[in-house]
Design a protein around this motif. Sequence first.
Motif, PDB file in Angstrom:
ATOM      1  N   ARG A   1       0.853  -1.189   0.000  1.00  0.00           N
ATOM      2  CA  ARG A   1       0.000   0.000   0.000  1.00  0.00           C
ATOM      3  C   ARG A   1       0.888   1.239   0.000  1.00  0.00           C
ATOM      4  N   GLU A   2       0.281   2.385  -0.275  1.00  0.00           N
ATOM      5  CA  GLU A   2       1.048   3.614  -0.296  1.00  0.00           C
ATOM      6  C   GLU A   2       1.272   4.137   1.118  1.00  0.00           C
ATOM      7  N   LEU A   3       2.132   5.142   1.240  1.00  0.00           N
ATOM      8  CA  LEU A   3       2.375   5.778   2.522  1.00  0.00           C
ATOM      9  C   LEU A   3       1.096   6.441   3.047  1.00  0.00           C
ATOM     10  N   ASP A   4       1.074   6.676   4.345  1.00  0.00           N
ATOM     11  CA  ASP A   4      -0.104   7.274   4.979  1.00  0.00           C
ATOM     12  C   ASP A   4      -0.079   8.795   4.836  1.00  0.00           C
ATOM     13  N   TRP A   5      -0.272   9.249   3.606  1.00  0.00           N
ATOM     14  CA  TRP A   5      -0.180  10.681   3.323  1.00  0.00           C
ATOM     15  C   TRP A   5      -1.233  11.499   4.060  1.00  0.00           C
ATOM     16  N   TYR A   6      -2.334  10.873   4.428  1.00  0.00           N
ATOM     17  CA  TYR A   6      -3.396  11.604   5.127  1.00  0.00           C
ATOM     18  C   TYR A   6      -2.917  12.151   6.468  1.00  0.00           C
ATOM     19  N   LEU A   7      -1.846  11.589   7.013  1.00  0.00           N
ATOM     20  CA  LEU A   7      -1.341  12.069   8.304  1.00  0.00           C
ATOM     21  C   LEU A   7      -0.893  13.522   8.245  1.00  0.00           C
ATOM     22  N   LEU A   8      -0.582  13.998   7.043  1.00  0.00           N
ATOM     23  CA  LEU A   8      -0.102  15.375   6.921  1.00  0.00           C
ATOM     24  C   LEU A   8      -1.192  16.402   7.210  1.00  0.00           C
ATOM     25  N   ASP A   9      -2.440  15.939   7.347  1.00  0.00           N
ATOM     26  CA  ASP A   9      -3.493  16.845   7.812  1.00  0.00           C
ATOM     27  C   ASP A   9      -3.341  17.188   9.294  1.00  0.00           C
ATOM     28  N   ASP A  10      -2.533  16.400  10.000  1.00  0.00           N
ATOM     29  CA  ASP A  10      -2.263  16.621  11.425  1.00  0.00           C
ATOM     30  C   ASP A  10      -1.040  17.530  11.539  1.00  0.00           C
ATOM     31  N   PRO A  11      -1.131  18.685  12.209  1.00  0.00           N
ATOM     32  CA  PRO A  11       0.001  19.619  12.313  1.00  0.00           C
ATOM     33  C   PRO A  11       1.254  19.003  12.906  1.00  0.00           C
ATOM     34  N   ARG A  12       1.105  17.987  13.744  1.00  0.00           N
ATOM     35  CA  ARG A  12       2.293  17.361  14.347  1.00  0.00           C
ATOM     36  C   ARG A  12       3.118  16.635  13.273  1.00  0.00           C
ATOM     37  N   HIS A  13       2.443  15.994  12.333  1.00  0.00           N
ATOM     38  CA  HIS A  13       3.142  15.283  11.261  1.00  0.00           C
ATOM     39  C   HIS A  13       3.692  16.269  10.241  1.00  0.00           C
ATOM     40  N   GLU A  14       2.904  17.271   9.903  1.00  0.00           N
ATOM     41  CA  GLU A  14       3.409  18.298   8.999  1.00  0.00           C
ATOM     42  C   GLU A  14       4.581  19.031   9.623  1.00  0.00           C
ATOM     43  N   GLY A  15       4.533  19.236  10.954  1.00  0.00           N
ATOM     44  CA  GLY A  15       5.646  19.880  11.648  1.00  0.00           C
ATOM     45  C   GLY A  15       6.908  19.039  11.598  1.00  0.00           C
ATOM     46  N   LEU A  16       6.750  17.723  11.726  1.00  0.00           N
ATOM     47  CA  LEU A  16       7.914  16.842  11.650  1.00  0.00           C
ATOM     48  C   LEU A  16       8.529  16.902  10.252  1.00  0.00           C
ATOM     49  N   ARG A  17       7.656  16.912   9.236  1.00  0.00           N
ATOM     50  CA  ARG A  17       8.167  17.019   7.865  1.00  0.00           C
ATOM     51  C   ARG A  17       8.873  18.358   7.648  1.00  0.00           C
ATOM     52  N   ALA A  18       8.324  19.421   8.236  1.00  0.00           N
ATOM     53  CA  ALA A  18       8.969  20.739   8.111  1.00  0.00           C
ATOM     54  C   ALA A  18      10.342  20.724   8.765  1.00  0.00           C
ATOM     55  N   LEU A  19      10.483  19.978   9.870  1.00  0.00           N
ATOM     56  CA  LEU A  19      11.790  19.876  10.524  1.00  0.00           C
ATOM     57  C   LEU A  19      12.797  19.195   9.608  1.00  0.00           C
ATOM     58  N   VAL A  20      12.408  18.071   8.995  1.00  0.00           N
ATOM     59  CA  VAL A  20      13.328  17.366   8.095  1.00  0.00           C
ATOM     60  C   VAL A  20      13.708  18.262   6.921  1.00  0.00           C
ATOM     61  N   ARG A  21      12.739  19.008   6.401  1.00  0.00           N
ATOM     62  CA  ARG A  21      13.035  19.934   5.304  1.00  0.00           C
ATOM     63  C   ARG A  21      14.058  20.982   5.747  1.00  0.00           C
ATOM     64  N   ASP A  22      13.872  21.526   6.955  1.00  0.00           N
ATOM     65  CA  ASP A  22      14.812  22.541   7.451  1.00  0.00           C
ATOM     66  C   ASP A  22      16.166  21.946   7.788  1.00  0.00           C
ATOM     67  N   LEU A  23      16.175  20.722   8.296  1.00  0.00           N
ATOM     68  CA  LEU A  23      17.456  20.058   8.567  1.00  0.00           C
ATOM     69  C   LEU A  23      18.250  19.887   7.280  1.00  0.00           C
ATOM     70  N   ASN A  24      17.572  19.477   6.209  1.00  0.00           N
ATOM     71  CA  ASN A  24      18.255  19.341   4.919  1.00  0.00           C
ATOM     72  C   ASN A  24      18.787  20.679   4.431  1.00  0.00           C
ATOM     73  N   ARG A  25      17.991  21.726   4.551  1.00  0.00           N
ATOM     74  CA  ARG A  25      18.445  23.048   4.121  1.00  0.00           C
ATOM     75  C   ARG A  25      19.653  23.492   4.934  1.00  0.00           C
ATOM     76  N   LEU A  26      19.559  23.354   6.255  1.00  0.00           N
ATOM     77  CA  LEU A  26      20.656  23.767   7.124  1.00  0.00           C
ATOM     78  C   LEU A  26      21.911  22.953   6.840  1.00  0.00           C
ATOM     79  N   TYR A  27      21.740  21.665   6.635  1.00  0.00           N
ATOM     80  CA  TYR A  27      22.861  20.765   6.347  1.00  0.00           C
ATOM     81  C   TYR A  27      23.554  21.166   5.049  1.00  0.00           C
ATOM     82  N   ARG A  28      22.770  21.478   4.017  1.00  0.00           N
ATOM     83  CA  ARG A  28      23.353  21.860   2.731  1.00  0.00           C
ATOM     84  C   ARG A  28      24.046  23.216   2.812  1.00  0.00           C
ATOM     85  N   GLU A  29      23.429  24.159   3.503  1.00  0.00           N
ATOM     86  CA  GLU A  29      23.908  25.540   3.477  1.00  0.00           C
ATOM     87  C   GLU A  29      24.989  25.826   4.507  1.00  0.00           C
ATOM     88  N   THR A  30      25.249  24.922   5.435  1.00  0.00           N
ATOM     89  CA  THR A  30      26.186  25.169   6.532  1.00  0.00           C
ATOM     90  C   THR A  30      27.391  24.252   6.398  1.00  0.00           C
TER      91      THR A  30
END
Length: 714
Positions: free
Chosen positions: A573-602
Amino acid sequence: MTLSRDEAEALIHAQHPDPFSVLGLHDGEIVALVPGAEEVWALGKTEVALEPVVPGIFIGKWTEETYRLRARHDQTTWDFDDPYGFAPVLGAIDEYLIGEGTHTRLWEKLGAHVITHQDVEGVHFAVWAPNARRVSVVGDFNFWDGRRHQMRRIGASGVWEIFVPGIHAGALYKYELLDTEGTVLPLKADPVGFGAEHPPAQASVVRKLGRHRFGDSAWCQTRAEAQERHAPISVYEVHLGSWMRVWDEGGRPLSYHELAEKLVDYVCDMGFTHIELLPITEHPFDGSWGYQPIGLYAPTIRHGRPEEFAEFVDAAHRRGLGVILDWVPGHFPTDDHGLRHFDGTALYEHADPKEGFHQDWNTLIYNYGRREVSNYLLANALFWLEEYHLDGLRVDAVASMLYRDYSRAAGEWVPNKYGGRENLEAIEFLQNMNAASYGGAEGIMTVAEESTAYPGVTRPVHEDGLGFGYKWNMGWMNDSLRYFARDPLYRKFHHSELTFASSYIYSENFILPISHDEVVHGKGSMLGKMPGNDPEKYANLRAFYAFQWAHPGKKLLFMGQEFGQWSEWSHERELDWYLLDDPRHEGLRALVRDLNRLYRETPALHWGDCEPEGFEWISADDSEASVFIFERRAPGSDPVVVVANLTPVEHSYRIGLPLDGEWCEILNTDSGFYGGENRGNLGAIRAEDHAQGRCAQSAEVYLPPLSVVMFTPA
């Protein structure tokens, strides 16, 4: 007529030892094999009726240099080129190199190739089967009849070939082989086939290579810099069949064309530098996730044709993403249509199950000491790097290749020639593969999934290493997951599980992997591993990811874990994309996105991933508070100080700092953007002339519970 009835009977029953010596045009006489035909004519400037010798075999005099055939059955008449009227395609050099096991571009000669030969279009088939009595190509173009296209043996190389005129890309085929006793074996898929039918169907499919025109020259010219030891490398590991599905079309997986847009867009948005694909080499069993491949030279048809896979790779490159393939030279399945007893003998595998059978996976082990087998695998590595412009190969199960006693009890394995446990032939193969890959495709990287302390995995071959570019750090992964899974109350007793890695992190060029293996087979998800109530689970996972991204080593995260999937991964089955409607899951994804940005730029966070100058502990011994403080640095760049508080207790804590002045808080996993409580240091702290540990200055900082905070000079 010179053809005896016995010889004709042998030809029509596919029992003749050398059909090409009789069939075709020889000394002014045509012998034609046309099973089912009632009449046959030779066509040229004249037309000559051939005489039947036995049903299906016809003979007649012919004075011209070339000819075609016409046959009749009932009221149907058809004209065709005689496959036995063509000279060999493979030459003496090919025969020599294949026999010697040094043909590094093996895929250009073996397999099924659409070509024009002697001014006629068709397909050239070639396969290695040295112990077969007879090999025929069968397919939808000849009624799957092994009599019609019996192949020619090429010298002592063990290769059989035939040019079949008049067929095209898309044709289905297999090989029919007789073993040394004359027994017909189960039909075999092509070991060097470039395409296959949709499973559970098993036939190989004629595919034309090079149909996609790549537009990635800019990427290929710069990827060496993007993949070297000092570069930021952050890998998103993906199983293409279960990343996302099209539910209004029966839940089908995305095509390569769709993935070229949706997956590439997503990975770019998330800030990863690379996509790593679980094996997409053709495999019969979905549940193997591709790790039991049958068609090592074929991208799976589950997502589209080979040129569409090339389109996907090209799309990633145009967006600045590298593509790594999980590659499996460690074992292969026992399916009858695969490599098992390919010509009736243990050809690709060892005859002795103590050497040739994996008990853990019920699969077979390649005989790396056989030159043609190691050539087959080495050429396959180059095939993916060159034909599909892949940027790297992650080699699966390297530990199982290195040791003859892998997962075996005493008496269940065969020592090497020196009496040791090392698989010397596999070691030599891996060294040759790495040397050829780095020498043949500029800027690529190879990665070893190696779970032991085997020395020199990423040391160059000329320094007696295995020659990989990177190695998965399985020790860091196991220790870190074990630590974070503990109740914080007891973490103080296991402080060394997070500090021990610093004793060996520069012994190899490491990647820190949180892979698919950590979220299957009852292991649960990353979020599910974390202790505490729901808010504490999210906080723990945010802290874990920040610790991973701050720690020396390149990064790898398996799909779905970037947003905290609760359920264990399933390939069905596919990933549980519906979880992104929950701010806690979207917040976790935002953290990974920022970690990648910080890692690349620093630079401080990536330059020293593989250099001991890039890391130093500031405080590694406060087990009572479960606080860890370290510095990341790079030449000519500002340092980053990382502070991890891994208990649910907040602290006002004095930390040593390597420089005076103001320090910016560049990341705080307790930020409300990530689903935290927004507790922190109001964006900055100031160092004071107050010695702390090795540092001449320090600052009082607020550490939120279960958090990681990073600072850099303002």
